[in-house]
Design a protein around this motif. Structure first.
Motif, PDB file in Angstrom:
ATOM      1  N   MET A  21      43.236 -22.509 -18.331  1.00 28.32           N
ATOM      2  CA  MET A  21      44.009 -23.727 -18.605  1.00 28.32           C
ATOM      3  C   MET A  21      44.347 -23.842 -20.085  1.00 28.32           C
ATOM      4  SD  MET A  21      44.786 -25.161 -15.845  1.00 28.32           S
ATOM      5  CE  MET A  21      45.440 -26.667 -16.493  1.00 28.32           C
ATOM      6  N   TRP A  22      43.390 -23.579 -20.963  1.00 27.28           N
ATOM      7  CA  TRP A  22      43.661 -23.675 -22.396  1.00 27.28           C
ATOM      8  C   TRP A  22      44.639 -22.587 -22.849  1.00 27.28           C
ATOM      9  CZ3 TRP A  22      43.414 -27.768 -25.073  1.00 27.28           C
ATOM     10  CH2 TRP A  22      42.483 -28.731 -24.782  1.00 27.28           C
ATOM     11  N   TYR A  28      52.224 -22.763 -23.960  1.00 24.34           N
ATOM     12  CA  TYR A  28      53.330 -23.717 -23.896  1.00 24.34           C
ATOM     13  C   TYR A  28      53.551 -24.364 -25.263  1.00 24.34           C
ATOM     14  CZ  TYR A  28      56.051 -27.822 -22.742  1.00 24.34           C
ATOM     15  OH  TYR A  28      57.009 -28.793 -22.721  1.00 24.34           O
ATOM     16  N   ALA A  29      52.463 -24.772 -25.920  1.00 20.57           N
ATOM     17  CA  ALA A  29      52.588 -25.404 -27.231  1.00 20.57           C
ATOM     18  C   ALA A  29      53.166 -24.429 -28.250  1.00 20.57           C
ATOM     19  CB  ALA A  29      51.224 -25.912 -27.699  1.00 20.57           C
ATOM     20  N   THR A  34      57.551 -22.985 -31.763  1.00 15.72           N
ATOM     21  CA  THR A  34      58.363 -21.973 -32.420  1.00 15.72           C
ATOM     22  C   THR A  34      59.829 -22.034 -32.019  1.00 15.72           C
ATOM     23  OG1 THR A  34      57.855 -20.360 -30.698  1.00 15.72           O
ATOM     24  CG2 THR A  34      56.445 -20.361 -32.664  1.00 15.72           C
ATOM     25  N   GLY A  35      60.144 -22.799 -30.990  1.00  8.90           N
ATOM     26  CA  GLY A  35      61.534 -22.953 -30.571  1.00  8.90           C
ATOM     27  C   GLY A  35      62.006 -21.880 -29.617  1.00  8.90           C
ATOM     28  N   ARG A  36      61.119 -21.028 -29.149  1.00 11.25           N
ATOM     29  CA  ARG A  36      61.529 -19.987 -28.208  1.00 11.25           C
ATOM     30  C   ARG A  36      61.765 -20.553 -26.815  1.00 11.25           C
ATOM     31  NH1 ARG A  36      57.444 -15.146 -29.946  1.00 11.25           N
ATOM     32  NH2 ARG A  36      58.172 -15.007 -32.084  1.00 11.25           N
ATOM     33  N   TYR A  37      61.125 -21.672 -26.527  1.00 11.91           N
ATOM     34  CA  TYR A  37      61.306 -22.333 -25.239  1.00 11.91           C
ATOM     35  C   TYR A  37      62.076 -23.611 -25.503  1.00 11.91           C
ATOM     36  CZ  TYR A  37      60.294 -24.826 -20.953  1.00 11.91           C
ATOM     37  OH  TYR A  37      60.412 -25.519 -19.782  1.00 11.91           O
ATOM     38  N   GLU A  38      63.330 -23.611 -25.152  1.00 14.40           N
ATOM     39  CA  GLU A  38      64.166 -24.787 -25.363  1.00 14.40           C
ATOM     40  C   GLU A  38      64.671 -25.282 -24.025  1.00 14.40           C
ATOM     41  OE1 GLU A  38      67.287 -23.661 -27.985  1.00 14.40           O
ATOM     42  OE2 GLU A  38      65.939 -23.188 -29.636  1.00 14.40           O
TER      43      GLU A  38
END
Length: 94
Positions: A21-22, A28-29, A34-38
């Motif tokens: 989970m961590w 995700y964080a 970093t902006g890779r997931y927008e």
């Protein structure tokens, strides 16, 4: 199994679950920071090339669907082939 063995397995599985989970939350964080997931909406653009062909284009893919008259899907073909071996009442095995 003794009660102590059950407690050990419970602790081990809890640790595996917590690490998983961590890891997921941390990944995700990281990608969000970093902006890779927008969260950008991707709307497919539909273009008609000819009446039997539909083209969907997104930022990364282009999908072309061609509709053929009297075409039997492969899943239905396989199902009909396998069901022909069952000897159902519609096959005339009497």
């Amino acid at each position: 199994m003794h009660f102590k063995d059950l407690l050990r397995w419970n602790m081990r599985m809890s640790a595996v679950y917590a690490v998983g989970m961590w890891t997921m939350i941390g990944s995700y964080a990281y990608f969000r920071y970093t902006g890779r997931y927008e969260d950008r909406p991707v709307e497919p653009v539909e273009m008609l090339v000819n009446p039997n062909e539909v083209v969907f284009e997104t930022a990364y893919t282009k999908t072309t669907i061609v509709y053929k008259e009297d075409f039997v899907p492969y899943g239905t073909r396989i199902y009909n082939f396998i069901s022909s071996f069952s000897g159902g009442p519609e096959t005339g095995d009497k």
